[in-house]
Write an enzyme that holds these catalytic residues in place. Structure first.
Site, short mmCIF file in Angstrom:
data_model
loop_
_atom_site.label_atom_id
_atom_site.label_comp_id
_atom_site.label_asym_id
_atom_site.label_seq_id
_atom_site.Cartn_x
_atom_site.Cartn_y
_atom_site.Cartn_z
N LYS A 114 38.40 23.54 45.26
CA LYS A 114 37.43 24.41 44.57
C LYS A 114 37.22 23.94 43.14
O LYS A 114 36.09 23.78 42.67
CB LYS A 114 37.97 25.85 44.60
N LYS A 146 39.04 24.83 31.23
CA LYS A 146 39.93 24.79 32.40
C LYS A 146 39.41 23.79 33.45
O LYS A 146 40.19 23.06 34.07
CB LYS A 146 40.04 26.20 32.99
N THR A 172 40.32 30.78 37.75
CA THR A 172 39.53 29.59 37.45
C THR A 172 38.17 29.80 38.12
O THR A 172 38.03 29.70 39.33
CB THR A 172 40.19 28.31 37.99
N LEU A 232 42.06 36.16 40.61
CA LEU A 232 41.42 36.13 41.93
C LEU A 232 41.12 34.68 42.32
O LEU A 232 41.10 33.79 41.46
CB LEU A 232 40.14 36.97 41.88
N PRO A 233 40.89 34.42 43.61
CA PRO A 233 40.70 33.02 44.01
C PRO A 233 39.49 32.34 43.35
O PRO A 233 39.63 31.26 42.77
CB PRO A 233 40.53 33.11 45.54
P1 NAD Z 1 46.49 33.35 45.49
O1 NAD Z 1 45.64 33.12 46.68
O2 NAD Z 1 47.99 33.15 45.62
O3 NAD Z 1 46.27 34.85 44.95
C1 NAD Z 1 45.02 35.50 44.92
C2 NAD Z 1 45.26 36.97 45.23
O4 NAD Z 1 44.03 37.68 45.09
C3 NAD Z 1 45.75 37.20 46.69
O5 NAD Z 1 46.95 37.95 46.67
C4 NAD Z 1 44.60 37.97 47.34
O6 NAD Z 1 45.03 38.91 48.30
C5 NAD Z 1 44.00 38.66 46.12
N1 NAD Z 1 42.61 39.09 46.29
C6 NAD Z 1 41.56 38.36 46.78
N2 NAD Z 1 40.43 39.09 46.71
C7 NAD Z 1 40.79 40.29 46.16
C8 NAD Z 1 40.07 41.47 45.83
N3 NAD Z 1 38.75 41.57 46.06
N4 NAD Z 1 40.74 42.50 45.27
C9 NAD Z 1 42.08 42.42 45.05
N5 NAD Z 1 42.82 41.33 45.35
C10 NAD Z 1 42.17 40.28 45.89
O7 NAD Z 1 45.90 32.43 44.33
P2 NAD Z 1 46.65 31.94 43.00
O8 NAD Z 1 47.31 30.64 43.28
O9 NAD Z 1 47.43 33.07 42.44
O10 NAD Z 1 45.38 31.61 42.08
C11 NAD Z 1 44.63 32.63 41.43
C12 NAD Z 1 43.66 31.95 40.47
O11 NAD Z 1 44.41 31.22 39.48
C13 NAD Z 1 42.72 30.93 41.15
O12 NAD Z 1 41.46 30.99 40.55
C14 NAD Z 1 43.42 29.60 40.89
O13 NAD Z 1 42.50 28.52 40.92
C15 NAD Z 1 44.01 29.84 39.52
N6 NAD Z 1 45.21 29.05 39.19
C16 NAD Z 1 46.22 28.86 40.10
C17 NAD Z 1 47.34 28.13 39.74
C18 NAD Z 1 48.48 27.90 40.70
O14 NAD Z 1 49.34 27.02 40.41
N7 NAD Z 1 48.58 28.62 41.81
C19 NAD Z 1 47.44 27.59 38.45
C20 NAD Z 1 46.42 27.82 37.54
C21 NAD Z 1 45.30 28.55 37.91
#
Ligand code: NAD
Length: 294
Positions: A241, A172, A97, A66-67
């Protein structure tokens, strides 16, 4: 016993994690608020579940991607969430994260109904999630980690157990504080060398053979910056964030961290010109209002 897995949050990272597990033959269901994310996951062999309660009740292990921490709190402890519908013995692996405090709070609440909670934030980007090569830093009890391990091994290339619940997010946040510094300092080094007449690609070859190398020189610049692709799959909003989480953690520990504080200011100031949905690598263009050779 084969564990039934569920993934809540099928975005850039969660979608890849679910697809990786499905591709390895695991029984994987997924839930997301976005229909597009559900459809994309279904096309990769993940069973889409429109009803979150049904997903929570039907699996042995739940992966969250999740975000932010507030989303983790809502999905775990809010009405209709995991604390209400999760059964005794369920393991929750939070790859978001998030904050160490949130991980510990959620773990303590869920433990009251016999649900285990592990914080296992990840690194490696969407490609690492989609290929099962990403790394995890894990905060967990040994016994919970042992139970979750078949699934964690299926979705990641490297796992480092750094301590008890919350420690994964501490590690992290430290990782992303470094990545945030490296990206900006690499932009400055490349701009300086370019102005002095050295080709950026040649410079990177030299840096990567020397002691200046980092994730910024080895992956970010060659893959997303020098070719001006800016398509890493990690957004500016999420990196800001994470930089904020590092500042909050330093505050809570009463630490100055002078270099990291300046870098954090540059990231926060970038919100004036770079929207949350832009690629995080775009910071190299405008950290102080000037373009670094782009
Ligand atoms: P993203 O925005 O692509 O995906 C998040 C998903 O969560 C979305 O599809 C959204 O619709 C869904 N969502 C939000 N609230 C929800 C809820 N209440 N119930 C169900 N679904 C819900 O984000 P991401 O890039 O996949 O990142 C996810 C996490 O991983 C974050 O914490 C980010 O910091 C971390 N992260 C991201 C990366 C990267 O390269 N993208 C790398 C490492 C860590």
């Amino acid at each position: 016993m084969t564990l039934k897995a569920g993934v809540i949050g099928l975005g850039n990272m969660g979608g890849g994690m679910a697809a990786t597990l499905a591709g390895k033959g695991f029984d994987v269901s997924g839930f997301d608020l976005s229909q597009a994310a559900l459809a994309q996951a279904e096309s990769k062999g993940v069973k889409p579940v429109a009803d979150r309660k049904q997903l929570i009740q039907g699996v042995d292990i739940l992966i969250l991607s999740l975000p932010k921490a507030e989303h983790v709190e809502s999905v775990c402890l809010g009405a209709g969430g995991i604390s209400e519908f999760g059964r005794k013995g369920l393991i929750v692996v939070d790859t978001t994260t998030s904050t160490p405090e949130m991980s510990r709070k959620v773990a303590a609440e869920l433990a009251k109904t016999g649900i285990a909670f592990i914080d296992a934030p990840v690194s490696g980007g969407p490609k690492g999630a989609a290929t099962g090569t990403m790394s995890m830093v894990i905060g967990a009890e040994d016994a919970d980690l042992a139970r979750a391990m078949p699934i964690l091994e299926g979705m990641s290339g490297t796992r480092v157990h750094v301590g008890q619940c919350g420690a994964g997010n501490v590690a992290k946040i430290a990782n992303n504080m470094l990545a945030a510094c490296h990206l900006i300092s690499t932009a400055e080094a490349v701009a300086m060398a370019a102005r002095a007449g050295v080709d950026p690609e040649k410079l990177l070859q030299g840096l990567n053979a020397g002691s200046g190398r980092s994730g910024a020189t080895q992956v970010m610049f060659p893959t997303w910056v020098l070719n001006k692709a800016y398509d890493s799959g990690f957004t500016m909003g999420l990196m800001r964030k994470d930089v904020g989480l590092a500042s909050d953690l330093a505050d809570s520990l009463d630490m100055d961290l002078p270099l990291s504080r300046v870098v954090a200011q540059l990231w926060q100031a970038s919100s004036e010109t770079l929207a949350d949905n832009e690629d995080f690598c775009a910071i190299v263009q405008r950290t102080d209002g000037k373009l670094y050779g782009h």
